[in-house]
Every structure is written in structure tokens, then in C-alpha cells.
Scaffold this motif. Structure first.
Motif, short mmCIF file in Angstrom:
data_model
loop_
_atom_site.label_atom_id
_atom_site.label_comp_id
_atom_site.label_asym_id
_atom_site.label_seq_id
_atom_site.Cartn_x
_atom_site.Cartn_y
_atom_site.Cartn_z
N GLY A 162 0.99 -1.17 0.18
CA GLY A 162 -0.17 0.01 -0.11
C GLY A 162 0.72 1.07 0.17
N ILE A 163 0.29 2.26 0.38
CA ILE A 163 0.93 3.49 0.50
C ILE A 163 1.78 3.65 1.67
CG2 ILE A 163 -0.64 4.89 -0.86
CD1 ILE A 163 -1.97 5.95 1.73
N ASN A 164 2.81 4.63 1.62
CA ASN A 164 3.59 4.82 3.04
C ASN A 164 4.23 3.75 3.24
OD1 ASN A 164 2.35 7.51 2.64
ND2 ASN A 164 0.72 7.11 4.35
N GLY A 165 4.67 3.16 2.46
CA GLY A 165 5.35 1.99 2.79
C GLY A 165 4.93 0.58 3.60
N PHE A 166 3.66 0.66 3.73
CA PHE A 166 2.86 -0.22 4.47
C PHE A 166 2.39 -1.52 3.54
CE2 PHE A 166 1.62 1.28 8.70
CZ PHE A 166 1.89 2.74 8.47
N GLU A 167 2.43 -2.76 3.86
CA GLU A 167 2.00 -3.89 3.32
C GLU A 167 1.18 -4.83 4.32
OE1 GLU A 167 5.61 -5.78 2.01
OE2 GLU A 167 5.63 -7.06 3.88
N ALA A 168 0.34 -5.72 3.79
CA ALA A 168 -0.22 -6.41 4.37
C ALA A 168 -0.35 -7.82 3.83
CB ALA A 168 -1.77 -5.99 4.61
N GLU A 169 -0.55 -8.89 4.63
CA GLU A 169 -0.88 -10.47 4.10
C GLU A 169 -1.86 -11.06 4.37
OE1 GLU A 169 2.64 -12.44 4.46
OE2 GLU A 169 2.06 -14.11 3.06
N SER B 69 -6.61 -19.45 5.67
CA SER B 69 -6.74 -20.38 6.57
C SER B 69 -6.86 -19.83 8.24
CB SER B 69 -5.55 -21.43 6.53
OG SER B 69 -4.46 -20.71 6.94
N GLN B 70 -5.95 -18.58 8.49
CA GLN B 70 -6.04 -18.16 9.60
C GLN B 70 -7.17 -16.78 9.88
OE1 GLN B 70 -2.12 -17.27 11.26
NE2 GLN B 70 -1.21 -19.25 10.78
N THR B 71 -7.62 -16.53 8.78
CA THR B 71 -8.79 -15.62 8.53
C THR B 71 -8.02 -14.12 9.02
OG1 THR B 71 -9.75 -16.10 10.57
CG2 THR B 71 -10.63 -16.94 8.41
N SER B 72 -6.88 -13.97 8.70
CA SER B 72 -6.12 -12.57 9.02
C SER B 72 -5.88 -11.75 8.07
CB SER B 72 -4.89 -13.18 10.05
OG SER B 72 -3.85 -13.82 9.11
N PHE B 73 -5.41 -10.69 8.61
CA PHE B 73 -4.98 -9.70 7.57
C PHE B 73 -4.10 -8.55 8.10
CE2 PHE B 73 -4.87 -7.97 3.46
CZ PHE B 73 -5.26 -6.49 3.46
N HIS B 74 -3.06 -9.05 8.62
CA HIS B 74 -1.94 -8.04 9.33
C HIS B 74 -1.31 -7.23 8.45
CE1 HIS B 74 -3.24 -10.98 12.22
NE2 HIS B 74 -2.29 -11.83 12.48
N LEU B 75 -1.37 -5.93 9.46
CA LEU B 75 -0.40 -5.01 8.33
C LEU B 75 0.82 -4.74 9.06
CD1 LEU B 75 -1.07 -2.25 6.67
CD2 LEU B 75 -1.50 -1.14 8.81
#
Lengths: 114, 115
Positions: free
Chosen positions: A59-66, A70-76
Motif C-alpha cells: 500500500g501507500i507510505n511503505g505499508f503492506e499486509a498479508e 486459513s487463519q482469517t487474518s490480514f495483518h498490517l
């Protein structure tokens, strides 16, 4: 119906250190996933989104997420934070049939210390 | 990119009066707009979905007679807080989604204080 859980209400971190803001979601249907940033008395700015395809989203400003289905997660994540990253961060989901109608987590306050 | 303008950014009104908040999509058409409410240090709670040319869909627990929503054109939705009381004081945020896209664009919010 969907729900979003942001696991940390507050995350203090020193400048130039890495940071991870955690988000888990629950839904009986496929969803779109979003991360937003909010500065005091302002609206929300989109950092990044996962719609489909590659599970690593930049994303913007150097952020990313995965996205982890299976773990129903979306960590930033951000490898090196700046003082200016101090803000409130919201994870949100919306289902594919009603895009735009979002369910938000409770938010994580990121405080970057010098 | 898509821009959503929300006006006013802040308003103070007396208890018992009504206040209108506008949400405009400046460079795109939005058949659907959304209104959220945010209490201090809390998350955004969806109040209603505003549909152009038809009645709004309110979330459970939201008083439709108190929070009047009008979506008269493809670029404008309004939220009117009728007979406002101090407990209606909050931060109200709208969002709009351009037809054919997935991500909504958020307005900058309106801080309502009822005294």
C-alpha cells in the motif's frame, strides 16, 4: 454477517522500528479486506486493500499486509516507522455482494516514539 | 482519484434544533453512499445505506425518523439530525462508492456538538 477483531488496541513503538498491527476477521462468505488510517478529526484514508490474487498486498507510505485465508487474518506491517505514522488504524471488511458497506474493527492506536 | 466532500466539517447547535450534513462525490457518480457514526476513541458504526432515488436502508437500532437521509442525485446525499440532543454529539462520516469499483472513498467527517 461479518466481524473484525483488531487484537491490539494500542501499539507503542520507537521510530525506525518495525511494526505489525493484527487483524482477524470472521465471515461466512468471501470478503474484501481493507486497512485505513485516521488522523485526529479527519476521515479515513485507504492504506491498502485485498480483493483477490496475491496474498501480499503493498500500500501507500511503505505499508503492506498479508491475507491468510486459513487463519482469517490480514495483518498490517511496516519495516520502519516514522513519527508521522502516529495515528489510528482500522481494519475493515465488506462482502462481495455489497461492496462499500464496511464492517470495522475497533481500531489500533499506533504511537511512534522518538 | 475519487474525492468525497463532506460539509460542514464541524457544527455546534442548540438542543432541539435540526442539523443537515452534506456528502458530495466531486468527480464521480455514486448510486450508493454510506453514513457512519464514530464516538470518541471508538470505531465507525454504520448507520444507514443511502440509495439514489429511493429510501435509505437503516441499520438495526438507528432511528430513521431522527436521522433523515436523502439521496436526491448521483453526487449528493444528506443526513439531517432532527431535534438534536446532547447524546447525538458525535463524529459523522460518509463514504461513497463509484459504480463498478470496490473501494469506498470517505469524506473528512463532521464533528457535531449539541449544547
Amino acid at each position: 454477517a461479518q466481524s473484525v477483531t483488531q487484537l491490539d488496541s494500542q501499539v507503542p513503538v520507537f521510530e525506525e522500528a518495525p511494526v505489525e498491527l493484527r487483524c482477524n476477521y470472521s465471515s461466512s462468505v468471501s470478503v474484501y479486506l481493507f486497512w485505513y488510517v485516521q488522523y485526529p478529526n479527519q476521515g479515513l484514508q485507504l492504506l491498502l486493500k485485498y480483493l483477490s490474487g496475491s496474498t501480499l498486498v503493498k500500500g501507500i507510505n511503505g505499508f503492506e499486509a498479508e491475507f491468510n485465508k486459513s487463519q482469517t487474518s490480514f495483518h498490517l506491517r511496516k519495516p520502519s516507522v516514522h513519527i508521522s505514522d502516529t495515528a489510528e488504524y482500522f481494519c475493515a471488511v465488506s462482502d462481495l455482494t455489497n461492496a462499500g458497506k464496511s464492517t470495522f474493527g475497533d481500531g489500533t492506536t499506533l504511537t511512534v516514539k522518538p | 482519484g475519487a474525492v468525497v466532500s463532506q460539509h460542514p466539517s464541524w457544527v455546534i447547535c442548540k438542543s432541539g434544533t435540526s442539523v443537515k450534513i452534506e456528502c458530495r462525490s466531486l468527480d464521480f457518480q455514486a448510486t450508493t453512499m454510506f453514513w457512519y457514526r464514530q464516538f470518541p476513541k471508538q470505531s465507525l458504526m454504520l448507520m444507514a445505506t443511502s440509495n439514489e432515488g429511493s429510501k435509505a436502508t437503516y441499520e438495526q437500532g438507528v432511528e430513521k425518523d431522527k436521522f433523515l437521509i436523502n439521496h436526491a442525485s448521483l453526487t449528493l446525499s444528506t443526513l439531517t439530525v432532527t431535534s438534536a440532543h446532547p447524546e447525538d454529539s458525535s463524529f459523522y462520516i460518509c463514504s461513497a462508492r463509484e459504480t463498478g469499483t470496490v473501494s469506498p472513498t470517505f469524506g473528512s467527517g463532521t464533528r457535531l456538538t449539541v449544547v
